[in-house]
Design a protein around this motif. Sequence first.
Motif, PDB file in Angstrom:
ATOM      1  N   MET A   1       0.854  -1.300  -0.297  1.00  0.00           N
ATOM      2  CA  MET A   1       0.123   0.123  -0.097  1.00  0.00           C
ATOM      3  C   MET A   1       1.049   1.238  -0.081  1.00  0.00           C
ATOM      4  O   MET A   1       0.365   2.334   0.093  1.00  0.00           O
ATOM      5  CB  MET A   1      -1.003   0.033   1.267  1.00  0.00           C
ATOM      6  N   LYS A   2       2.319   1.178  -0.355  1.00  0.00           N
ATOM      7  CA  LYS A   2       3.099   2.301  -0.124  1.00  0.00           C
ATOM      8  C   LYS A   2       2.931   3.246  -1.526  1.00  0.00           C
ATOM      9  O   LYS A   2       3.154   4.289  -1.354  1.00  0.00           O
ATOM     10  CB  LYS A   2       4.509   1.848  -0.196  1.00  0.00           C
ATOM     11  N   TYR A   3       2.365   2.424  -2.593  1.00  0.00           N
ATOM     12  CA  TYR A   3       1.988   3.054  -3.608  1.00  0.00           C
ATOM     13  C   TYR A   3       0.991   4.069  -3.552  1.00  0.00           C
ATOM     14  O   TYR A   3       0.982   5.156  -4.561  1.00  0.00           O
ATOM     15  CB  TYR A   3       1.828   2.301  -4.942  1.00  0.00           C
ATOM     16  N   LEU A   4      -0.071   4.271  -2.675  1.00  0.00           N
ATOM     17  CA  LEU A   4      -1.028   5.062  -2.476  1.00  0.00           C
ATOM     18  C   LEU A   4      -0.405   6.428  -2.118  1.00  0.00           C
ATOM     19  O   LEU A   4      -1.093   7.308  -2.319  1.00  0.00           O
ATOM     20  CB  LEU A   4      -2.078   4.647  -1.554  1.00  0.00           C
ATOM     21  N   LYS A   5       0.810   6.370  -1.526  1.00  0.00           N
ATOM     22  CA  LYS A   5       1.353   7.592  -1.110  1.00  0.00           C
ATOM     23  C   LYS A   5       1.772   8.311  -2.347  1.00  0.00           C
ATOM     24  O   LYS A   5       1.857   9.657  -2.134  1.00  0.00           O
ATOM     25  CB  LYS A   5       2.588   7.499  -0.300  1.00  0.00           C
ATOM     26  N   TYR A   6       2.194   7.756  -3.522  1.00  0.00           N
ATOM     27  CA  TYR A   6       2.571   8.590  -4.786  1.00  0.00           C
ATOM     28  C   TYR A   6       1.488   8.959  -5.671  1.00  0.00           C
ATOM     29  O   TYR A   6       1.597   9.751  -6.568  1.00  0.00           O
ATOM     30  CB  TYR A   6       3.628   7.835  -5.397  1.00  0.00           C
ATOM     31  N   THR A   7       0.166   8.395  -5.413  1.00  0.00           N
ATOM     32  CA  THR A   7      -0.822   8.629  -6.512  1.00  0.00           C
ATOM     33  C   THR A   7      -1.220   9.977  -6.668  1.00  0.00           C
ATOM     34  O   THR A   7      -1.636  10.553  -7.762  1.00  0.00           O
ATOM     35  CB  THR A   7      -2.152   7.616  -6.319  1.00  0.00           C
ATOM     36  N   PRO A   8      -1.154  10.727  -5.646  1.00  0.00           N
ATOM     37  CA  PRO A   8      -1.723  12.245  -5.753  1.00  0.00           C
ATOM     38  C   PRO A   8      -0.779  12.967  -6.565  1.00  0.00           C
ATOM     39  O   PRO A   8      -1.067  13.850  -7.364  1.00  0.00           O
ATOM     40  CB  PRO A   8      -1.537  12.880  -4.191  1.00  0.00           C
ATOM     41  N   TYR A   9       0.611  12.521  -6.608  1.00  0.00           N
ATOM     42  CA  TYR A   9       1.589  13.157  -7.592  1.00  0.00           C
ATOM     43  C   TYR A   9       1.251  12.685  -9.069  1.00  0.00           C
ATOM     44  O   TYR A   9       1.650  13.691  -9.830  1.00  0.00           O
ATOM     45  CB  TYR A   9       3.001  12.919  -7.032  1.00  0.00           C
ATOM     46  N   LEU A  10       0.680  11.774  -9.065  1.00  0.00           N
ATOM     47  CA  LEU A  10       0.469  11.317 -10.484  1.00  0.00           C
ATOM     48  C   LEU A  10      -0.614  12.187 -11.189  1.00  0.00           C
ATOM     49  O   LEU A  10      -0.663  12.682 -12.265  1.00  0.00           O
ATOM     50  CB  LEU A  10      -0.080   9.681 -10.495  1.00  0.00           C
ATOM     51  N   TYR A  11      -1.607  12.619  -9.939  1.00  0.00           N
ATOM     52  CA  TYR A  11      -2.699  13.634 -10.622  1.00  0.00           C
ATOM     53  C   TYR A  11      -2.193  14.856 -11.036  1.00  0.00           C
ATOM     54  O   TYR A  11      -2.508  15.507 -11.883  1.00  0.00           O
ATOM     55  CB  TYR A  11      -3.827  13.581  -9.551  1.00  0.00           C
ATOM     56  N   PHE A  12      -1.076  15.383 -10.129  1.00  0.00           N
ATOM     57  CA  PHE A  12      -0.662  16.662 -10.447  1.00  0.00           C
ATOM     58  C   PHE A  12       0.203  16.704 -11.704  1.00  0.00           C
ATOM     59  O   PHE A  12       0.069  17.588 -12.538  1.00  0.00           O
ATOM     60  CB  PHE A  12       0.405  16.966  -9.268  1.00  0.00           C
ATOM     61  N   ILE A  13       0.814  15.617 -11.972  1.00  0.00           N
ATOM     62  CA  ILE A  13       1.799  15.483 -13.397  1.00  0.00           C
ATOM     63  C   ILE A  13       0.701  15.422 -14.628  1.00  0.00           C
ATOM     64  O   ILE A  13       0.871  16.192 -15.501  1.00  0.00           O
ATOM     65  CB  ILE A  13       2.715  13.965 -13.493  1.00  0.00           C
ATOM     66  N   ILE A  14      -0.235  14.910 -14.346  1.00  0.00           N
ATOM     67  CA  ILE A  14      -1.495  14.693 -15.500  1.00  0.00           C
ATOM     68  C   ILE A  14      -2.127  16.026 -15.569  1.00  0.00           C
ATOM     69  O   ILE A  14      -2.434  16.453 -16.717  1.00  0.00           O
ATOM     70  CB  ILE A  14      -2.327  13.515 -15.017  1.00  0.00           C
ATOM     71  N   GLY A  15      -2.416  16.520 -14.443  1.00  0.00           N
ATOM     72  CA  GLY A  15      -2.997  18.058 -14.524  1.00  0.00           C
ATOM     73  C   GLY A  15      -2.247  18.890 -15.527  1.00  0.00           C
ATOM     74  O   GLY A  15      -2.394  19.917 -16.083  1.00  0.00           O
ATOM     75  N   ALA A  16      -0.772  18.882 -14.994  1.00  0.00           N
ATOM     76  CA  ALA A  16       0.364  19.783 -15.660  1.00  0.00           C
ATOM     77  C   ALA A  16       0.317  19.543 -17.091  1.00  0.00           C
ATOM     78  O   ALA A  16       0.490  20.532 -17.918  1.00  0.00           O
ATOM     79  CB  ALA A  16       1.904  19.756 -14.890  1.00  0.00           C
ATOM     80  N   VAL A  17       0.269  18.254 -17.429  1.00  0.00           N
ATOM     81  CA  VAL A  17       0.415  18.027 -18.957  1.00  0.00           C
ATOM     82  C   VAL A  17      -1.175  18.337 -19.603  1.00  0.00           C
ATOM     83  O   VAL A  17      -0.945  18.941 -20.787  1.00  0.00           O
ATOM     84  CB  VAL A  17       0.586  16.434 -19.390  1.00  0.00           C
ATOM     85  N   PHE A  18      -2.211  18.405 -19.125  1.00  0.00           N
ATOM     86  CA  PHE A  18      -3.478  18.861 -19.736  1.00  0.00           C
ATOM     87  C   PHE A  18      -3.446  20.414 -19.740  1.00  0.00           C
ATOM     88  O   PHE A  18      -3.844  20.871 -20.793  1.00  0.00           O
ATOM     89  CB  PHE A  18      -4.628  18.196 -19.007  1.00  0.00           C
ATOM     90  N   ILE A  19      -2.921  20.970 -18.802  1.00  0.00           N
ATOM     91  CA  ILE A  19      -2.847  22.455 -18.772  1.00  0.00           C
ATOM     92  C   ILE A  19      -1.872  22.821 -19.860  1.00  0.00           C
ATOM     93  O   ILE A  19      -2.189  23.996 -20.633  1.00  0.00           O
ATOM     94  CB  ILE A  19      -2.542  23.205 -17.264  1.00  0.00           C
ATOM     95  N   TYR A  20      -0.827  22.118 -20.133  1.00  0.00           N
ATOM     96  CA  TYR A  20       0.062  22.560 -21.087  1.00  0.00           C
ATOM     97  C   TYR A  20      -0.493  22.324 -22.414  1.00  0.00           C
ATOM     98  O   TYR A  20      -0.170  23.199 -23.285  1.00  0.00           O
ATOM     99  CB  TYR A  20       1.594  21.666 -21.020  1.00  0.00           C
ATOM    100  N   ASP A  21      -1.382  21.043 -22.588  1.00  0.00           N
ATOM    101  CA  ASP A  21      -1.840  20.851 -23.898  1.00  0.00           C
ATOM    102  C   ASP A  21      -2.922  21.968 -24.117  1.00  0.00           C
ATOM    103  O   ASP A  21      -3.156  22.309 -25.366  1.00  0.00           O
ATOM    104  CB  ASP A  21      -2.718  19.381 -23.749  1.00  0.00           C
ATOM    105  N   GLY A  22      -3.569  22.681 -23.239  1.00  0.00           N
ATOM    106  CA  GLY A  22      -4.460  23.538 -23.314  1.00  0.00           C
ATOM    107  C   GLY A  22      -4.057  24.800 -23.959  1.00  0.00           C
ATOM    108  O   GLY A  22      -4.439  25.567 -24.665  1.00  0.00           O
ATOM    109  N   PHE A  23      -2.864  25.223 -23.200  1.00  0.00           N
ATOM    110  CA  PHE A  23      -1.958  26.574 -23.727  1.00  0.00           C
ATOM    111  C   PHE A  23      -1.505  26.231 -25.012  1.00  0.00           C
ATOM    112  O   PHE A  23      -1.538  27.084 -25.897  1.00  0.00           O
ATOM    113  CB  PHE A  23      -0.980  26.682 -22.624  1.00  0.00           C
ATOM    114  N   SER A  24      -1.121  25.073 -25.354  1.00  0.00           N
ATOM    115  CA  SER A  24      -0.612  24.890 -26.903  1.00  0.00           C
ATOM    116  C   SER A  24      -1.802  24.571 -27.786  1.00  0.00           C
ATOM    117  O   SER A  24      -1.554  25.155 -28.954  1.00  0.00           O
ATOM    118  CB  SER A  24       0.109  23.295 -26.993  1.00  0.00           C
ATOM    119  N   LYS A  25      -3.000  24.612 -27.444  1.00  0.00           N
ATOM    120  CA  LYS A  25      -4.204  24.525 -28.363  1.00  0.00           C
ATOM    121  C   LYS A  25      -4.850  26.105 -28.160  1.00  0.00           C
ATOM    122  O   LYS A  25      -5.516  26.265 -29.311  1.00  0.00           O
ATOM    123  CB  LYS A  25      -5.073  23.667 -28.065  1.00  0.00           C
TER     124      LYS A  25
END
Length: 64
Positions: A1-25
């Motif tokens: 269950m140690k991986y649950l500590k890192y899943t919020p950071y995955l959300y942050f990375i995905i959010g940053a990628v989609f915001i970058y995608d929005g600015f590129s569009k």
Amino acid sequence: MKYLKYTPYLYFIIGAVFIYDGFSKWNDSTADPKVSFFIGVLAIFMFFFRRRFAKKLEDRNSKS
């Protein structure tokens, strides 16, 4: 269950990628950046929500 500590950071990375995608569009007339911004903001919200929820759960488990 140690991986649950890192899943919020995955959300942050995905959010940053989609915001970058929005600015590129942003200047492309054929693309719609609203969907990318919405998903990005939602992912950033989930980052903070999951981090806060994990902290509450950790505090509750440490009191027991």
